[in-house]
Design a protein around this motif. Sequence first.
Motif, PDB file in Angstrom:
ATOM      1  N   TRP A 114      17.524 111.909   0.918  1.00 26.04           N
ATOM      2  CA  TRP A 114      17.375 112.028  -0.527  1.00 26.04           C
ATOM      3  C   TRP A 114      18.641 112.631  -1.130  1.00 26.04           C
ATOM      4  O   TRP A 114      19.103 112.240  -2.201  1.00 26.04           O
ATOM      5  CB  TRP A 114      16.151 112.883  -0.817  1.00 26.04           C
ATOM      6  N   ALA A 115      19.196 113.602  -0.451  1.00 26.22           N
ATOM      7  CA  ALA A 115      20.453 114.252  -0.824  1.00 26.22           C
ATOM      8  C   ALA A 115      21.037 114.812   0.456  1.00 26.22           C
ATOM      9  O   ALA A 115      20.366 114.816   1.490  1.00 26.22           O
ATOM     10  CB  ALA A 115      20.204 115.366  -1.846  1.00 26.22           C
ATOM     11  N   LYS A 116      22.261 115.274   0.411  1.00 24.30           N
ATOM     12  CA  LYS A 116      22.872 115.798   1.627  1.00 24.30           C
ATOM     13  C   LYS A 116      22.022 116.918   2.219  1.00 24.30           C
ATOM     14  O   LYS A 116      21.741 117.914   1.559  1.00 24.30           O
ATOM     15  CB  LYS A 116      24.283 116.305   1.321  1.00 24.30           C
ATOM     16  N   GLY A 117      21.593 116.729   3.457  1.00 28.55           N
ATOM     17  CA  GLY A 117      20.793 117.743   4.123  1.00 28.55           C
ATOM     18  C   GLY A 117      19.327 117.746   3.762  1.00 28.55           C
ATOM     19  O   GLY A 117      18.570 118.613   4.196  1.00 28.55           O
ATOM     20  N   LEU A 118      18.889 116.741   2.975  1.00 28.96           N
ATOM     21  CA  LEU A 118      17.478 116.623   2.583  1.00 28.96           C
ATOM     22  C   LEU A 118      16.965 115.234   2.940  1.00 28.96           C
ATOM     23  O   LEU A 118      17.515 114.230   2.482  1.00 28.96           O
ATOM     24  CB  LEU A 118      17.321 116.813   1.072  1.00 28.96           C
ATOM     25  N   GLU A 119      15.913 115.176   3.738  1.00 32.00           N
ATOM     26  CA  GLU A 119      15.307 113.895   4.094  1.00 32.00           C
ATOM     27  C   GLU A 119      13.882 113.826   3.555  1.00 32.00           C
ATOM     28  O   GLU A 119      13.189 114.841   3.504  1.00 32.00           O
ATOM     29  CB  GLU A 119      15.268 113.731   5.615  1.00 32.00           C
ATOM     30  N   ILE A 120      13.462 112.642   3.166  1.00 25.85           N
ATOM     31  CA  ILE A 120      12.100 112.450   2.679  1.00 25.85           C
ATOM     32  C   ILE A 120      11.480 111.222   3.329  1.00 25.85           C
ATOM     33  O   ILE A 120      12.184 110.312   3.776  1.00 25.85           O
ATOM     34  CB  ILE A 120      12.043 112.292   1.135  1.00 25.85           C
ATOM     35  N   GLN A 121      10.156 111.223   3.402  1.00 27.81           N
ATOM     36  CA  GLN A 121       9.414 110.041   3.834  1.00 27.81           C
ATOM     37  C   GLN A 121       8.023 110.073   3.211  1.00 27.81           C
ATOM     38  O   GLN A 121       7.402 111.132   3.091  1.00 27.81           O
ATOM     39  CB  GLN A 121       9.322 109.958   5.359  1.00 27.81           C
ATOM     40  N   GLY A 122       7.570 108.911   2.765  1.00 32.48           N
ATOM     41  CA  GLY A 122       6.219 108.794   2.236  1.00 32.48           C
ATOM     42  C   GLY A 122       6.005 109.344   0.837  1.00 32.48           C
ATOM     43  O   GLY A 122       4.871 109.417   0.364  1.00 32.48           O
ATOM     44  N   ILE A 123       7.078 109.761   0.166  1.00 35.29           N
ATOM     45  CA  ILE A 123       6.964 110.260  -1.212  1.00 35.29           C
ATOM     46  C   ILE A 123       8.083 109.659  -2.050  1.00 35.29           C
ATOM     47  O   ILE A 123       9.075 109.162  -1.511  1.00 35.29           O
ATOM     48  CB  ILE A 123       7.047 111.800  -1.294  1.00 35.29           C
ATOM     49  N   GLU A 124       7.912 109.723  -3.356  1.00 36.70           N
ATOM     50  CA  GLU A 124       8.935 109.239  -4.279  1.00 36.70           C
ATOM     51  C   GLU A 124       9.301 110.352  -5.253  1.00 36.70           C
ATOM     52  O   GLU A 124       8.657 110.521  -6.287  1.00 36.70           O
ATOM     53  CB  GLU A 124       8.440 107.996  -5.035  1.00 36.70           C
ATOM     54  N   PRO A 125      10.317 111.150  -4.924  1.00 35.53           N
ATOM     55  CA  PRO A 125      10.735 112.246  -5.812  1.00 35.53           C
ATOM     56  C   PRO A 125      11.348 111.691  -7.098  1.00 35.53           C
ATOM     57  O   PRO A 125      11.743 110.532  -7.136  1.00 35.53           O
ATOM     58  CB  PRO A 125      11.779 112.987  -4.984  1.00 35.53           C
ATOM     59  N   PRO A 126      11.486 112.558  -8.123  1.00 37.90           N
ATOM     60  CA  PRO A 126      11.062 113.965  -8.103  1.00 37.90           C
ATOM     61  C   PRO A 126       9.571 114.121  -8.344  1.00 37.90           C
ATOM     62  O   PRO A 126       8.985 113.421  -9.167  1.00 37.90           O
ATOM     63  CB  PRO A 126      11.877 114.580  -9.232  1.00 37.90           C
ATOM     64  N   LEU A 127       8.960 115.055  -7.615  1.00 34.79           N
ATOM     65  CA  LEU A 127       7.572 115.440  -7.826  1.00 34.79           C
ATOM     66  C   LEU A 127       7.542 116.659  -8.747  1.00 34.79           C
ATOM     67  O   LEU A 127       8.571 117.283  -8.990  1.00 34.79           O
ATOM     68  CB  LEU A 127       6.907 115.766  -6.493  1.00 34.79           C
ATOM     69  N   SER A 128       6.368 117.008  -9.223  1.00 39.29           N
ATOM     70  CA  SER A 128       6.226 118.178 -10.096  1.00 39.29           C
ATOM     71  C   SER A 128       5.470 119.289  -9.367  1.00 39.29           C
ATOM     72  O   SER A 128       4.426 119.034  -8.756  1.00 39.29           O
ATOM     73  CB  SER A 128       5.468 117.801 -11.368  1.00 39.29           C
ATOM     74  N   LEU A 129       5.999 120.501  -9.452  1.00 33.63           N
ATOM     75  CA  LEU A 129       5.302 121.645  -8.856  1.00 33.63           C
ATOM     76  C   LEU A 129       3.921 121.822  -9.472  1.00 33.63           C
ATOM     77  O   LEU A 129       3.000 122.315  -8.825  1.00 33.63           O
ATOM     78  CB  LEU A 129       6.119 122.927  -9.085  1.00 33.63           C
ATOM     79  N   HIS A 130       3.784 121.416 -10.716  1.00 29.45           N
ATOM     80  CA  HIS A 130       2.522 121.641 -11.430  1.00 29.45           C
ATOM     81  C   HIS A 130       1.374 120.789 -10.884  1.00 29.45           C
ATOM     82  O   HIS A 130       0.214 121.036 -11.222  1.00 29.45           O
ATOM     83  CB  HIS A 130       2.707 121.387 -12.928  1.00 29.45           C
ATOM     84  N   GLN A 131       1.683 119.800 -10.031  1.00 27.71           N
ATOM     85  CA  GLN A 131       0.596 119.008  -9.447  1.00 27.71           C
ATOM     86  C   GLN A 131       0.015 119.701  -8.209  1.00 27.71           C
ATOM     87  O   GLN A 131      -0.976 119.237  -7.646  1.00 27.71           O
ATOM     88  CB  GLN A 131       1.071 117.598  -9.104  1.00 27.71           C
ATOM     89  N   TYR A 132       0.604 120.827  -7.824  1.00 22.49           N
ATOM     90  CA  TYR A 132       0.118 121.581  -6.661  1.00 22.49           C
ATOM     91  C   TYR A 132      -0.475 122.919  -7.103  1.00 22.49           C
ATOM     92  O   TYR A 132      -0.115 123.473  -8.142  1.00 22.49           O
ATOM     93  CB  TYR A 132       1.257 121.798  -5.662  1.00 22.49           C
ATOM     94  N   LYS A 133      -1.385 123.448  -6.279  1.00 21.99           N
ATOM     95  CA  LYS A 133      -2.098 124.678  -6.631  1.00 21.99           C
ATOM     96  C   LYS A 133      -1.907 125.796  -5.595  1.00 21.99           C
ATOM     97  O   LYS A 133      -2.202 126.955  -5.886  1.00 21.99           O
ATOM     98  CB  LYS A 133      -3.605 124.390  -6.770  1.00 21.99           C
ATOM     99  N   LEU A 134      -1.463 125.441  -4.397  1.00 24.06           N
ATOM    100  CA  LEU A 134      -1.343 126.423  -3.314  1.00 24.06           C
ATOM    101  C   LEU A 134      -0.163 126.030  -2.429  1.00 24.06           C
ATOM    102  O   LEU A 134       0.038 124.845  -2.143  1.00 24.06           O
ATOM    103  CB  LEU A 134      -2.632 126.432  -2.483  1.00 24.06           C
TER     104      LEU A 134
END
Length: 237
Positions: A6-26
């Motif tokens: 996704w960016a240097k030193g960051l890998e992703i799989q199974g998601i499509e960033p950017p995500l929002s912190l507000h969709q999480y609760k814990l």
Amino acid sequence: MSKQEWAKGLEIQGIEPPLSLHQYKLIAFDMDSTLVTSECVDEIADVVGKKAEVAAITEAAMQGVITDYKESLRQRVALLKGVTLAQLEQVYNERVQLTPGAESLVQACQKAGLKTVLVSGGFTFFTDRIRAKLQLDFSRSNLLEAKDGVLTGRMTDQSWGDICDGDEKRRAVLDLASLMGIDPQQVIAVGDGSNDIPMMQAVGLSVAFHAKPRVKAVAKVAINEGGLDRLLEVVKL
């Protein structure tokens, strides 16, 4: 799922960033080599000249080479017999440092309204202090047995069970979410070792931090360079 950078030193799989912190609760954090830079059990062992012996068991457990985490922890704790509580205090003061970006990430999560929990195969002596320092909501970890200010080489059973291993981490996170009416898909789990995999696989967003290969393989986000706050590049406020 195929991994992509996704960016240097960051890998992703199974998601499509950017995500929002507000969709999480814990958000659930491992401690050793995640929220803090060291493995506390190894540093305690260094005090009594047994770091190499203990670190070898720690590494084998984190890599998944030793599959019985509880037994591996019992072996390591047995080697700590004779360490004083004063020496534990010294280890905390001199050798336990927050991971770069830990405070920033925790504060961002708190600002977004997430509850925070520390689930560790480490010890309450350290998790209690880290929980207070970061103002985390909850914690679960192992209780070292001490008599007359000296470690006995054993751990004490607690109301929830004997040892916080991978299965207990998963159970603690899911039980906490259930009690607060939070769907597992609204939970983030951050860790680095094999005993973090059960909780990572049970939640909506799994994050591997400078992790072992088998942990990175199951994580939706892998932070391979930089601090914990790099998660905020993928999951924004």
